[in-house]
Design an enzyme around this catalytic site. Sequence first.
Site, PDB file in Angstrom:
ATOM      1  N   ILE A 273       0.834  -1.209   0.000  1.00  0.00           N
ATOM      2  CA  ILE A 273       0.000   0.000   0.000  1.00  0.00           C
ATOM      3  C   ILE A 273       0.873   1.265   0.000  1.00  0.00           C
ATOM      4  O   ILE A 273       0.686   2.167  -0.831  1.00  0.00           O
ATOM      5  CB  ILE A 273      -0.979  -0.030   1.197  1.00  0.00           C
ATOM      6  CG1 ILE A 273      -1.961  -1.199   1.013  1.00  0.00           C
ATOM      7  CG2 ILE A 273      -1.726   1.298   1.320  1.00  0.00           C
ATOM      8  CD1 ILE A 273      -2.793  -1.535   2.227  1.00  0.00           C
TER       9      ILE A 273
ATOM     10  N   GLY B 172      -4.316   3.783   7.530  1.00  0.00           N
ATOM     11  CA  GLY B 172      -3.844   2.534   8.143  1.00  0.00           C
ATOM     12  C   GLY B 172      -4.861   2.029   9.148  1.00  0.00           C
ATOM     13  O   GLY B 172      -5.894   1.456   8.781  1.00  0.00           O
ATOM     14  N   ARG B 173      -4.554   2.240  10.412  1.00  0.00           N
ATOM     15  CA  ARG B 173      -5.468   1.849  11.481  1.00  0.00           C
ATOM     16  C   ARG B 173      -5.501   2.963  12.514  1.00  0.00           C
ATOM     17  O   ARG B 173      -4.482   3.571  12.826  1.00  0.00           O
ATOM     18  CB  ARG B 173      -4.979   0.564  12.155  1.00  0.00           C
ATOM     19  CG  ARG B 173      -5.256  -0.706  11.345  1.00  0.00           C
ATOM     20  CD  ARG B 173      -6.738  -1.029  11.298  1.00  0.00           C
ATOM     21  NE  ARG B 173      -7.012  -2.301  10.653  1.00  0.00           N
ATOM     22  CZ  ARG B 173      -7.447  -2.439   9.401  1.00  0.00           C
ATOM     23  NH1 ARG B 173      -7.623  -1.376   8.632  1.00  0.00           N
ATOM     24  NH2 ARG B 173      -7.700  -3.633   8.907  1.00  0.00           N
TER      25      ARG B 173
ATOM     26  N   ASP C 177      -9.407   8.241   7.571  1.00  0.00           N
ATOM     27  CA  ASP C 177     -10.319   7.216   7.061  1.00  0.00           C
ATOM     28  C   ASP C 177     -10.558   6.145   8.122  1.00  0.00           C
ATOM     29  O   ASP C 177     -11.475   5.353   8.017  1.00  0.00           O
ATOM     30  CB  ASP C 177      -9.765   6.581   5.787  1.00  0.00           C
ATOM     31  CG  ASP C 177     -10.803   5.680   5.120  1.00  0.00           C
ATOM     32  OD1 ASP C 177     -11.924   6.170   4.869  1.00  0.00           O
ATOM     33  OD2 ASP C 177     -10.507   4.498   4.871  1.00  0.00           O
TER      34      ASP C 177
ATOM     35  N   GLU D 229     -14.513   2.567  15.695  1.00  0.00           N
ATOM     36  CA  GLU D 229     -15.349   2.647  14.500  1.00  0.00           C
ATOM     37  C   GLU D 229     -16.619   1.835  14.738  1.00  0.00           C
ATOM     38  O   GLU D 229     -16.515   0.714  15.246  1.00  0.00           O
ATOM     39  CB  GLU D 229     -14.605   2.110  13.269  1.00  0.00           C
ATOM     40  CG  GLU D 229     -13.418   2.980  12.888  1.00  0.00           C
ATOM     41  CD  GLU D 229     -12.599   2.400  11.718  1.00  0.00           C
ATOM     42  OE1 GLU D 229     -13.132   1.553  10.980  1.00  0.00           O
ATOM     43  OE2 GLU D 229     -11.438   2.809  11.571  1.00  0.00           O
TER      44      GLU D 229
ATOM     45  N   HIS E   3     -14.066   4.758   6.787  1.00  0.00           N
ATOM     46  CA  HIS E   3     -13.329   3.535   6.413  1.00  0.00           C
ATOM     47  C   HIS E   3     -13.721   3.093   4.992  1.00  0.00           C
ATOM     48  O   HIS E   3     -14.204   1.961   4.796  1.00  0.00           O
ATOM     49  CB  HIS E   3     -13.593   2.416   7.430  1.00  0.00           C
ATOM     50  CG  HIS E   3     -12.467   1.419   7.531  1.00  0.00           C
ATOM     51  ND1 HIS E   3     -11.946   0.982   8.718  1.00  0.00           N
ATOM     52  CD2 HIS E   3     -11.763   0.775   6.567  1.00  0.00           C
ATOM     53  CE1 HIS E   3     -10.987   0.101   8.490  1.00  0.00           C
ATOM     54  NE2 HIS E   3     -10.844  -0.041   7.179  1.00  0.00           N
TER      55      HIS E   3
ATOM     56  N   ALA F 191     -11.537   4.025   2.168  1.00  0.00           N
ATOM     57  CA  ALA F 191     -10.402   4.150   1.245  1.00  0.00           C
ATOM     58  C   ALA F 191     -10.080   2.825   0.565  1.00  0.00           C
ATOM     59  O   ALA F 191      -9.743   2.788  -0.608  1.00  0.00           O
ATOM     60  CB  ALA F 191      -9.175   4.685   1.978  1.00  0.00           C
ATOM     61  N   GLY F 192     -10.188   1.726   1.307  1.00  0.00           N
ATOM     62  CA  GLY F 192      -9.781   0.440   0.726  1.00  0.00           C
ATOM     63  C   GLY F 192     -10.699  -0.699   1.113  1.00  0.00           C
ATOM     64  O   GLY F 192     -10.258  -1.692   1.672  1.00  0.00           O
TER      65      GLY F 192
HETATM   66  C1  GLV Z   1      -9.487  -2.635   5.538  1.00  0.00           C
HETATM   67  O1  GLV Z   1      -9.279  -1.812   6.393  1.00  0.00           O
HETATM   68  C2  GLV Z   1      -8.644  -3.767   5.299  1.00  0.00           C
HETATM   69  O2  GLV Z   1      -7.861  -4.165   6.175  1.00  0.00           O
HETATM   70  O3  GLV Z   1      -8.733  -4.315   4.209  1.00  0.00           O
END
Ligand code: GLV
Length: 308
Positions: free
Chosen positions: A145, A222-223, A247, A252, A271, A273-274
Amino acid sequence: AGVYMDIRNVLVTGRLREALRELEKRFPGIRFDFQAEGEPAKAEYDGYIGFALAPGLKLQALKWVHSLGAGVDGLLLNGRFSPGTLVTRTVGEMPRRIARYCRMCLLMEAYRLPDVLAANQRQIWRQPELPDSPKEVLVFGTGAIGREIAWQLSQEGYSCSAVSRSGSPKAPFQRVEREYSAYQGQEFAWLINALPLTRETVDYFDWELFSTLGPANFINIGRGRTVVEADLLRALDAKLLGRCYLDVTATEPLPPHSPLWRYPDIVITPHIAGLTAQEEAVEEAAATLTRILAGQPVPNTVDLQRGY
Ligand code: GLV
């Protein structure tokens, strides 16, 4: 080299479980159970597919654990697997989608769009002061990423450096360091967090980091738990941070009473983005399982020691 495993019964949990029923058709020799996330496991399994662990799951019995997300903290942080457990994850188009999200943040900021939208709400036509085009970006994490973010931003003319666990040089980064303190005194327009959540990265982004590297804008794809949120707010108050695109947050969904909502310079996205797409979840799980059953090498494996 691959590891052959005889997988016979697999528990699948989480929001993508309906789409993953496709696996039953493709692997008639395996018994699959499907459950909502958070529901306790009712039997013993040798395979598990999900975003987070099911409560009551007999971890020692598992031979294969497959994450439906790119981040595996939901599986590893609370889990004690046998050392031989194979842990794999879904990557798919995630890096590209997340990098695109980061490009969007940089473009939004180039036009001060959050301020413009806030003015829209109040019917105010006013040209904001647009930033010069700052070109230096510091990316945390040089995995699939982080690297894709750097590729896409390089194409937009940004120059990306990075911080990573190994500090080893990696294209397309200009420079990679193990410690962010190596960049002290250098000016960055953006700090971008693409780190996994592990025991080592919990609370990594703290006051010390923001005061060493600020002033800068910040993106977290990320997290949430890698950031000390109180320190982030303090850094915003101290003007060490400009705009923050978050994000992910420690909790959450982000509860209405969170102070993060009240800062005009924080843009919260839920959350998005991905997100793992249904089709890639199915295809990657099926491809991984096919390789395991054939004793072939499996890509996207996770190192249990490192935690990512
Ligand atoms: C989302 O946050 C993932 O880990 O794919």
